[in-house]
Design a protein around this motif. Structure first.
Motif, PDB file in Angstrom:
ATOM      1  N   GLN A 224       0.830  -1.197   0.000  1.00  0.00           N
ATOM      2  CA  GLN A 224       0.000   0.000   0.000  1.00  0.00           C
ATOM      3  C   GLN A 224       0.871   1.255   0.000  1.00  0.00           C
ATOM      4  N   ARG A 225       1.981   1.170   0.770  1.00  0.00           N
ATOM      5  CA  ARG A 225       2.871   2.320   0.930  1.00  0.00           C
ATOM      6  C   ARG A 225       3.455   2.743  -0.424  1.00  0.00           C
ATOM      7  N   THR A 226       3.780   1.749  -1.253  1.00  0.00           N
ATOM      8  CA  THR A 226       4.369   2.059  -2.558  1.00  0.00           C
ATOM      9  C   THR A 226       3.404   2.883  -3.390  1.00  0.00           C
ATOM     10  N   LYS A 227       2.124   2.492  -3.329  1.00  0.00           N
ATOM     11  CA  LYS A 227       1.122   3.191  -4.120  1.00  0.00           C
ATOM     12  C   LYS A 227       1.025   4.659  -3.694  1.00  0.00           C
ATOM     13  N   ALA A 228       0.988   4.872  -2.391  1.00  0.00           N
ATOM     14  CA  ALA A 228       0.921   6.238  -1.862  1.00  0.00           C
ATOM     15  C   ALA A 228       2.159   7.028  -2.274  1.00  0.00           C
ATOM     16  N   ASN A 229       3.301   6.338  -2.215  1.00  0.00           N
ATOM     17  CA  ASN A 229       4.573   6.967  -2.569  1.00  0.00           C
ATOM     18  C   ASN A 229       4.574   7.445  -4.015  1.00  0.00           C
ATOM     19  N   VAL A 230       4.062   6.579  -4.901  1.00  0.00           N
ATOM     20  CA  VAL A 230       4.036   6.916  -6.321  1.00  0.00           C
ATOM     21  C   VAL A 230       3.127   8.125  -6.555  1.00  0.00           C
ATOM     22  N   THR A 231       1.974   8.129  -5.913  1.00  0.00           N
ATOM     23  CA  THR A 231       1.041   9.253  -6.076  1.00  0.00           C
ATOM     24  C   THR A 231       1.706  10.547  -5.612  1.00  0.00           C
ATOM     25  N   ARG A 232       2.376  10.488  -4.456  1.00  0.00           N
ATOM     26  CA  ARG A 232       3.047  11.673  -3.926  1.00  0.00           C
ATOM     27  C   ARG A 232       4.129  12.143  -4.898  1.00  0.00           C
ATOM     28  N   PHE A 233       4.914  11.156  -5.420  1.00  0.00           N
ATOM     29  CA  PHE A 233       6.002  11.483  -6.344  1.00  0.00           C
ATOM     30  C   PHE A 233       5.462  12.174  -7.585  1.00  0.00           C
ATOM     31  N   LEU A 234       4.388  11.602  -8.157  1.00  0.00           N
ATOM     32  CA  LEU A 234       3.844  12.175  -9.390  1.00  0.00           C
ATOM     33  C   LEU A 234       3.344  13.601  -9.149  1.00  0.00           C
ATOM     34  N   GLY A 235       2.822  13.857  -7.944  1.00  0.00           N
ATOM     35  CA  GLY A 235       2.393  15.210  -7.616  1.00  0.00           C
ATOM     36  C   GLY A 235       3.575  16.167  -7.535  1.00  0.00           C
ATOM     37  N   GLU A 236       4.687  15.661  -6.993  1.00  0.00           N
ATOM     38  CA  GLU A 236       5.852  16.528  -6.777  1.00  0.00           C
ATOM     39  C   GLU A 236       6.667  16.757  -8.039  1.00  0.00           C
ATOM     40  N   VAL A 237       6.369  15.965  -9.094  1.00  0.00           N
ATOM     41  CA  VAL A 237       7.085  16.144 -10.351  1.00  0.00           C
ATOM     42  C   VAL A 237       6.628  17.433 -11.025  1.00  0.00           C
ATOM     43  N   ARG A 238       5.381  17.821 -10.761  1.00  0.00           N
ATOM     44  CA  ARG A 238       4.847  19.067 -11.317  1.00  0.00           C
ATOM     45  C   ARG A 238       5.632  20.231 -10.721  1.00  0.00           C
ATOM     46  N   PRO A 239       6.019  21.223 -11.582  1.00  0.00           N
ATOM     47  CA  PRO A 239       6.792  22.354 -11.073  1.00  0.00           C
ATOM     48  C   PRO A 239       6.197  22.928  -9.781  1.00  0.00           C
ATOM     49  N   TYR A 240       7.056  23.208  -8.808  1.00  0.00           N
ATOM     50  CA  TYR A 240       6.630  23.554  -7.464  1.00  0.00           C
ATOM     51  C   TYR A 240       5.556  24.637  -7.395  1.00  0.00           C
ATOM     52  N   PRO A 241       5.738  25.783  -8.089  1.00  0.00           N
ATOM     53  CA  PRO A 241       4.695  26.829  -7.966  1.00  0.00           C
ATOM     54  C   PRO A 241       3.368  26.418  -8.602  1.00  0.00           C
ATOM     55  N   LEU A 242       3.379  25.354  -9.401  1.00  0.00           N
ATOM     56  CA  LEU A 242       2.147  24.937 -10.079  1.00  0.00           C
ATOM     57  C   LEU A 242       1.481  23.756  -9.371  1.00  0.00           C
ATOM     58  N   GLN A 243       2.090  23.288  -8.286  1.00  0.00           N
ATOM     59  CA  GLN A 243       1.520  22.124  -7.622  1.00  0.00           C
ATOM     60  C   GLN A 243       0.164  22.470  -7.021  1.00  0.00           C
ATOM     61  N   GLU A 244      -0.831  21.631  -7.352  1.00  0.00           N
ATOM     62  CA  GLU A 244      -2.214  21.827  -6.930  1.00  0.00           C
ATOM     63  C   GLU A 244      -2.756  23.169  -7.409  1.00  0.00           C
ATOM     64  N   GLN A 245      -2.202  23.632  -8.544  1.00  0.00           N
ATOM     65  CA  GLN A 245      -2.677  24.866  -9.173  1.00  0.00           C
ATOM     66  C   GLN A 245      -3.028  24.543 -10.617  1.00  0.00           C
ATOM     67  N   PRO A 246      -3.913  25.317 -11.237  1.00  0.00           N
ATOM     68  CA  PRO A 246      -4.142  25.121 -12.676  1.00  0.00           C
ATOM     69  C   PRO A 246      -2.889  25.526 -13.470  1.00  0.00           C
ATOM     70  N   TRP A 247      -2.754  24.938 -14.669  1.00  0.00           N
ATOM     71  CA  TRP A 247      -1.573  25.210 -15.498  1.00  0.00           C
ATOM     72  C   TRP A 247      -1.510  26.678 -15.890  1.00  0.00           C
ATOM     73  N   ASP A 248      -0.325  27.257 -15.816  1.00  0.00           N
ATOM     74  CA  ASP A 248      -0.130  28.662 -16.179  1.00  0.00           C
ATOM     75  C   ASP A 248       1.241  28.802 -16.820  1.00  0.00           C
ATOM     76  N   GLY A 249       1.249  29.142 -18.110  1.00  0.00           N
ATOM     77  CA  GLY A 249       2.501  29.240 -18.841  1.00  0.00           C
ATOM     78  C   GLY A 249       3.470  30.241 -18.240  1.00  0.00           C
ATOM     79  N   GLY A 250       2.943  31.362 -17.764  1.00  0.00           N
ATOM     80  CA  GLY A 250       3.791  32.401 -17.208  1.00  0.00           C
ATOM     81  C   GLY A 250       4.507  31.928 -15.953  1.00  0.00           C
ATOM     82  N   VAL A 251       3.733  31.289 -15.070  1.00  0.00           N
ATOM     83  CA  VAL A 251       4.327  30.769 -13.829  1.00  0.00           C
ATOM     84  C   VAL A 251       5.397  29.739 -14.151  1.00  0.00           C
ATOM     85  N   PHE A 252       5.081  28.873 -15.148  1.00  0.00           N
ATOM     86  CA  PHE A 252       6.030  27.836 -15.560  1.00  0.00           C
ATOM     87  C   PHE A 252       7.324  28.465 -16.057  1.00  0.00           C
TER      88      PHE A 252
END
Lengths: 308, 280
Positions: A51-79
């Motif tokens: 179970q832990r691996t699954k949670a880990n993968v989900t967390r990792f995939l979230g953190e791959v998104r550029p930091y200022p855009l995490q849990e934010q809608p996509w924005d070219g300028g911010v990127f």
């Protein structure tokens, strides 16, 4: 042809097909070993389904998104801003150019050393009577002495290429201290082993007519090499040189993980801070560099091939 | 510039690039000059080459030769597991990345039209995936998997399988495309379908080369598997790292010789195999 005749003919053809016992046993042994390998607990395949691996993968995939855009809608300028802060100030350029320089310096060094030493690994040049055996029978110890030279050179080549670049770099970084030299030398050692062997094979397989004629005229080994052997082998040497450079670029992207310069160092630093978005960015930069290197090498090789 | 020639220009470019690289990295003789510290390290390490350790230098009584054997076995184990997975990736992607299955004489008109659209699409996607897999080093895959999956030896298997699968796919697709087409054309003329032409006409011609190349990659996988020992698995690299850090250089050399022996055996074996299959 009746069906019976046809079956007969096919059976006859089948019984005469080329068979190779060595290749078949190799296949059987490798297949059995592989099947056994997959049953071994050392692979720890079970850990992937926790179970832990699954949670880990989900967390990792979230953190791959550029930091200022995490849990934010996509924005070219911010990127763009994030790219600017991560790669700006010459960080990205230095990482890419440093990796490139590492690979170029290493392959040039390896090519040079292989060029100078490969003749000692050839049976036709490193011989008491190069290219004209039997002109005057050599003494026995001279024959043995040259044979020792050939085998010693080949042994050094084999050892140099048997130890991977990474391990050479790991050892040399401690022995020589930090800086670019250990990484360059590590890459160069491994590639000298490979290029030296390939270059020696090329020299051995050259047509013997010209060097034989030169030898009959009394030319020395050095003269034969510079006038006949190196010019004739030049094209093949260059092809191998570029092939090996491609792998050098690939290896150069990781040597920084040991503390040397280049992309690997950036990946190491981003990893130390668990900044997975930056890791992925530098990995993609390295990937682009490797693909660009492949393209440059392919173009260079086609130029070399077409030039006569 | 005729007297220099194209190859001369290439060589000049290489020399120029080499000088630039040395300048950019600041490669001067000063950093290599043997000072007392460097020379001492060097002599200590390389003189240990003549006295590889059989028993633990730390005095724990551990048998290093046995440990080296275990490391060698695990190196083979992870290389085999990674390589077998890479072969699956390589064959599947290599098939789709070869142009043989979607070019050539079409069987029917509707299929031809369909193929003209999806052929290049699948072909292009396969090529892109191959480029991505290949252009990331196995060590980097290993660090990515460590971050994603957490600590597990299985990471090493996948880290090996992806780039090696990509490389196999690239070479396999080229070999399939370069295999002689005459048998395929004959089958097509006799009314065989696309799959039959591919599996009976094209693949057998390319198979010996593919097998020989796969074995060569297995040799490389052995070295890569040893290196992945630096990232958790207990292959030879793991032991080299541990012993080197505590300056037990005799032990390091035992492991280096084990790796050397393993690579030589694989090298001789693959040489014999090539000799008997491709040359014949």
């Amino acid at each position: 042809m009746t069906p019976v005749d046809r079956d007969e003919a096919i059976r006859a053809l089948r019984s005469r097909r080329p068979r190779n016992r060595f290749a078949r046993w190799t296949g059987i042994v490798l297949l059995a070993l592989t099947a056994f390998a997959w049953t071994r607990p050392e692979l720890e395949l079970g850990k992937l389904f926790r179970q832990r691996t699954k949670a880990n993968v989900t967390r990792f995939l979230g953190e791959v998104r550029p930091y200022p855009l995490q849990e934010q809608p996509w924005d070219g300028g911010v990127f763009g801003g994030w790219l600017e802060t991560t790669l700006g100030d010459g960080v990205g350029r230095r990482a890419v150019l440093g990796t490139l320089a590492l690979s170029v310096a290493a392959i040039c060094l390896a090519g040079l050393i292989a060029l100078l030493t490969c003749l000692f690994a050839t049976r036709n040049v490193a011989h008491p009577e190069p290219f004209l055996p039997g002109a005057s029978p050599p003494t026995r110890w001279r024959t043995y002495a040259w044979r020792v030279v050939v085998w010693a050179t080949r042994l050094v080549y084999i050892f140099a290429r048997a130890i991977p670049e990474w391990i050479w770099a790991f050892l040399l970084l401690t022995l020589l201290g930090l800086g670019a030299w250990p990484a360059v030398i590590a890459l160069a050692i491994h590639n000298t082993g490979i290029l030296g062997r390939l270059y020696a094979e090329v020299i051995e397989n050259l047509p013997a007519r010209t060097p034989r004629a030169l030898r009959a005229l009394g030319a020395s080994r050095t003269q034969i090499a510079t006038v006949a052997l190196y010019p004739a082998a030049q094209g093949r040497f260059l092809l191998y040189f570029f092939y090996r450079w491609e792998t050098c670029v690939r290896e150069a992207t990781v040597l920084g993980l040991l503390g040397a310069a280049g992309l690997g160092k950036e990946i190491l630093q981003a990893g130390a801070g668990d900044r997975h978005d930056e890791i992925v960015l530098f990995v993609l930069l390295g990937s682009a560099l490797i693909i660009a290197g492949d393209v440059v090498s392919a173009v260079a090789r086609s130029v070399v091939r077409r030039a006569r | 510039m005729r007297h220099v020639g194209r190859r001369g220009l290439v060589i000049l470019a290489i020399a120029g690039a080499g000088v630039w690289a040395a300048w950019y990295l600041g490669l001067g003789p000063a950093e290599l000059w043997p000072n007392k510290n460097r020379l001492g390290n060097f002599v200590e390490f390389f003189s240990a080459a003549f006295s590889p350790a059989v028993e633990s230098q730390g005095g724990s009584g551990q048998n290093i030769a046995l440990q080296a054997l275990r490391g060698t076995w695990l190196t083979v184990l992870f290389a085999l597991a990674g390589m077998s997975l890479a072969l699956v990736v390589g064959v599947v992607l290599g098939f789709f990345a070869s142009s043989a299955w979607w070019t050539g004489d079409p069987a029917s008109r509707s299929w031809r039209r369909l193929r003209r659209v999806i052929g290049p699409l699948i072909f292009g996607t396969a090529r892109l995936v191959i480029a991505l897999l290949r252009s990331v080093h196995e060590i980097i895959w290993a660090t990515l998997f460590l971050a994603a999956f957490g600590l597990s030896n299985a990471n090493a298997v996948f880290a090996l399988a992806l780039p090696y699968g990509g490389t196999l796919a690239k070479i396999f697709s080229e070999m399939i495309d370069e295999a002689p087409r005459s048998a395929g054309h004959a089958l097509r003329g006799a009314g065989a379908g696309g799959a039959q032409v591919f599996f009976l006409g094209l693949l057998p011609g390319a198979l010996p080369d593919m097998a020989s190349y796969a074995f060569y990659r297995f040799e490389c996988a052995l070295r890569a598997s040893a290196v992945l020992g630096f990232f958790g698995v207990e292959t030879l690299g793991h032991f080299i790292k541990q012993s080197f850090k505590v300056h037990y250089y005799g032990e390091v050399w035992t492991y280096l010789y084990a790796l050397f022996a393993l690579v030589i055996v694989a090298d001789l074996w693959s040489g014999a195999l090539r000799h008997r299959t491709v040359a014949a």
